[in-house]
Design a protein around this motif. Sequence first.
Motif, PDB file in Angstrom:
ATOM      1  N   GLY A  24      55.926  56.038   0.679  1.00 32.53           N
ATOM      2  CA  GLY A  24      56.784  55.874   1.845  1.00 32.53           C
ATOM      3  C   GLY A  24      56.604  56.978   2.865  1.00 32.53           C
ATOM      4  O   GLY A  24      56.651  56.733   4.077  1.00 32.53           O
ATOM      5  N   ILE A  25      56.373  58.211   2.394  1.00 32.54           N
ATOM      6  CA  ILE A  25      56.147  59.322   3.305  1.00 32.54           C
ATOM      7  C   ILE A  25      54.868  59.113   4.104  1.00 32.54           C
ATOM      8  O   ILE A  25      54.790  59.414   5.294  1.00 32.54           O
ATOM      9  CB  ILE A  25      56.084  60.649   2.524  1.00 32.54           C
ATOM     10  CG1 ILE A  25      57.480  61.042   2.093  1.00 32.54           C
ATOM     11  CG2 ILE A  25      55.466  61.752   3.359  1.00 32.54           C
ATOM     12  CD1 ILE A  25      58.438  61.283   3.229  1.00 32.54           C
ATOM     13  N   LYS A  27      53.529  56.271   5.013  1.00 31.56           N
ATOM     14  CA  LYS A  27      53.778  55.269   6.043  1.00 31.56           C
ATOM     15  C   LYS A  27      54.658  55.827   7.161  1.00 31.56           C
ATOM     16  O   LYS A  27      54.476  55.478   8.339  1.00 31.56           O
ATOM     17  CB  LYS A  27      54.402  54.023   5.405  1.00 31.56           C
ATOM     18  CG  LYS A  27      53.375  53.176   4.658  1.00 31.56           C
ATOM     19  CD  LYS A  27      53.992  52.018   3.916  1.00 31.56           C
ATOM     20  CE  LYS A  27      54.515  52.443   2.572  1.00 31.56           C
ATOM     21  NZ  LYS A  27      54.852  51.289   1.708  1.00 31.56           N
ATOM     22  N   PHE A  28      55.570  56.721   6.811  1.00 28.48           N
ATOM     23  CA  PHE A  28      56.409  57.349   7.832  1.00 28.48           C
ATOM     24  C   PHE A  28      55.564  58.253   8.733  1.00 28.48           C
ATOM     25  O   PHE A  28      55.724  58.241   9.957  1.00 28.48           O
ATOM     26  CB  PHE A  28      57.525  58.147   7.157  1.00 28.48           C
ATOM     27  CG  PHE A  28      58.467  58.802   8.125  1.00 28.48           C
ATOM     28  CD1 PHE A  28      59.306  58.032   8.920  1.00 28.48           C
ATOM     29  CD2 PHE A  28      58.517  60.177   8.239  1.00 28.48           C
ATOM     30  CE1 PHE A  28      60.181  58.630   9.822  1.00 28.48           C
ATOM     31  CE2 PHE A  28      59.380  60.780   9.135  1.00 28.48           C
ATOM     32  CZ  PHE A  28      60.218  60.008   9.923  1.00 28.48           C
ATOM     33  N   PHE A  31      53.532  56.150  11.013  1.00 31.91           N
ATOM     34  CA  PHE A  31      54.379  55.620  12.084  1.00 31.91           C
ATOM     35  C   PHE A  31      54.630  56.671  13.162  1.00 31.91           C
ATOM     36  O   PHE A  31      54.466  56.404  14.365  1.00 31.91           O
ATOM     37  CB  PHE A  31      55.702  55.120  11.495  1.00 31.91           C
ATOM     38  CG  PHE A  31      56.722  54.724  12.522  1.00 31.91           C
ATOM     39  CD1 PHE A  31      56.521  53.619  13.325  1.00 31.91           C
ATOM     40  CD2 PHE A  31      57.875  55.473  12.694  1.00 31.91           C
ATOM     41  CE1 PHE A  31      57.462  53.250  14.287  1.00 31.91           C
ATOM     42  CE2 PHE A  31      58.812  55.120  13.651  1.00 31.91           C
ATOM     43  CZ  PHE A  31      58.604  54.006  14.440  1.00 31.91           C
ATOM     44  N   ILE A  32      55.020  57.892  12.753  1.00 30.11           N
ATOM     45  CA  ILE A  32      55.301  58.957  13.714  1.00 30.11           C
ATOM     46  C   ILE A  32      54.031  59.332  14.486  1.00 30.11           C
ATOM     47  O   ILE A  32      54.062  59.528  15.711  1.00 30.11           O
ATOM     48  CB  ILE A  32      55.879  60.188  12.997  1.00 30.11           C
ATOM     49  CG1 ILE A  32      57.244  59.865  12.387  1.00 30.11           C
ATOM     50  CG2 ILE A  32      55.998  61.360  13.965  1.00 30.11           C
ATOM     51  CD1 ILE A  32      58.286  59.439  13.391  1.00 30.11           C
ATOM     52  N   PHE A 138      56.116  49.227   8.968  1.00 28.45           N
ATOM     53  CA  PHE A 138      56.838  50.250   8.207  1.00 28.45           C
ATOM     54  C   PHE A 138      58.026  49.637   7.476  1.00 28.45           C
ATOM     55  O   PHE A 138      58.255  49.913   6.291  1.00 28.45           O
ATOM     56  CB  PHE A 138      57.301  51.363   9.142  1.00 28.45           C
ATOM     57  CG  PHE A 138      58.150  52.398   8.474  1.00 28.45           C
ATOM     58  CD1 PHE A 138      57.591  53.304   7.591  1.00 28.45           C
ATOM     59  CD2 PHE A 138      59.515  52.460   8.723  1.00 28.45           C
ATOM     60  CE1 PHE A 138      58.381  54.261   6.960  1.00 28.45           C
ATOM     61  CE2 PHE A 138      60.303  53.408   8.102  1.00 28.45           C
ATOM     62  CZ  PHE A 138      59.735  54.311   7.220  1.00 28.45           C
ATOM     63  N   THR A 142      57.860  49.187   3.210  1.00 30.91           N
ATOM     64  CA  THR A 142      58.456  50.397   2.637  1.00 30.91           C
ATOM     65  C   THR A 142      59.748  50.068   1.921  1.00 30.91           C
ATOM     66  O   THR A 142      60.725  49.633   2.549  1.00 30.91           O
ATOM     67  CB  THR A 142      58.728  51.449   3.736  1.00 30.91           C
ATOM     68  OG1 THR A 142      57.535  51.683   4.476  1.00 30.91           O
ATOM     69  CG2 THR A 142      59.209  52.749   3.120  1.00 30.91           C
ATOM     70  N   PHE A 147      61.395  55.259  -0.322  1.00 33.50           N
ATOM     71  CA  PHE A 147      61.251  56.097   0.862  1.00 33.50           C
ATOM     72  C   PHE A 147      62.270  57.226   0.856  1.00 33.50           C
ATOM     73  O   PHE A 147      61.945  58.378   1.188  1.00 33.50           O
ATOM     74  CB  PHE A 147      61.403  55.244   2.122  1.00 33.50           C
ATOM     75  CG  PHE A 147      61.289  56.018   3.398  1.00 33.50           C
ATOM     76  CD1 PHE A 147      60.162  56.777   3.669  1.00 33.50           C
ATOM     77  CD2 PHE A 147      62.310  56.004   4.331  1.00 33.50           C
ATOM     78  CE1 PHE A 147      60.048  57.498   4.851  1.00 33.50           C
ATOM     79  CE2 PHE A 147      62.204  56.717   5.517  1.00 33.50           C
ATOM     80  CZ  PHE A 147      61.071  57.465   5.775  1.00 33.50           C
ATOM     81  N   LEU A 151      61.495  61.266   0.926  1.00 33.74           N
ATOM     82  CA  LEU A 151      62.068  62.191   1.893  1.00 33.74           C
ATOM     83  C   LEU A 151      62.743  63.364   1.183  1.00 33.74           C
ATOM     84  O   LEU A 151      62.593  64.525   1.577  1.00 33.74           O
ATOM     85  CB  LEU A 151      63.085  61.466   2.782  1.00 33.74           C
ATOM     86  CG  LEU A 151      62.551  60.554   3.883  1.00 33.74           C
ATOM     87  CD1 LEU A 151      63.710  59.874   4.605  1.00 33.74           C
ATOM     88  CD2 LEU A 151      61.698  61.330   4.880  1.00 33.74           C
TER      89      LEU A 151
END
Length: 280
Positions: A24-25, A27-28, A31-32, A138, A142, A147, A151
């Motif tokens: 998940g990180i 994909k984050f 995305f960012i 995302f 996810t 996710f 985090l």
Amino acid sequence: MSTSKSQFGIQYVDTGSALHALNGITKFIVFISWVTIVLTTFDLRIILSMVAIGLALLAVSRVPFSVYRPLLIGAVVMLSLNALFMFLLAPRQGDIYIGSQHILLSLPGDYSLSAETLFYLVTVTLKYFSMFPIALLFVFTTHPTEFAASLNKLGVPYKIAYAVSLTLRYLPEVKNDFVNIMHAQQARGIELSKKAPLFERLKNSAKILIPLLFSSLDRATDISNAMTLRGFGQHKTRTWYSQKPLTQTDWLWIGIMLLLTIAAIAKRILDNELFWYPFY
């Protein structure tokens, strides 16, 4: 959610694709980084490439097209309206940015449409749209709990991580409430279909949004009370069932996106012109 059912929604859809297997990180960060690259450029070549890659990644995710087709259509409609209002408010903005003017359509006042303004509106509209497929990707790929665990592993307090998880889980509930309220209002004789004029539909939409707001507040209160009764937040740390480590594939994705982000920022700094315009 079963992938055999093609229904509209904004939620995690487990298709077992390679993108689902990413952390998940990862994909984050993708995305960012993606959003950062988009925000730093007005180069239509880069923007078109990102639109194509984003749509291709959606296809790779194997999420049925019918699930996000209404979202894509809605995004196109909203961005088209945005472009129209941009033209109405600043009809010569493209000419100013690009530094030339070649009239395509003569209209009264300052509203003559030039090739530069048309190019500017297309570029900005595609720029905004290019962030949409990756945002959908995302959400669709996810798992909220996994996710949140990722985090927390990075140092984000678990209360904040859990709030993010609840937000992702709440998206499909908002959609369900919206559909139920819409059907209830239609049963009361409020026309929301294409039979009604556009402005009447917009006015009637307020009769959905206000009950949806109060429904969301009630649901948030129920969730808060349930978490309090279960003792959430009493301890400084917690364990996660869905936590998984970063793999070599994750690190490869992260490395590629960071390099692309650095390259995009460097290009923005070194470029003399804000817009890439090939028709001088």
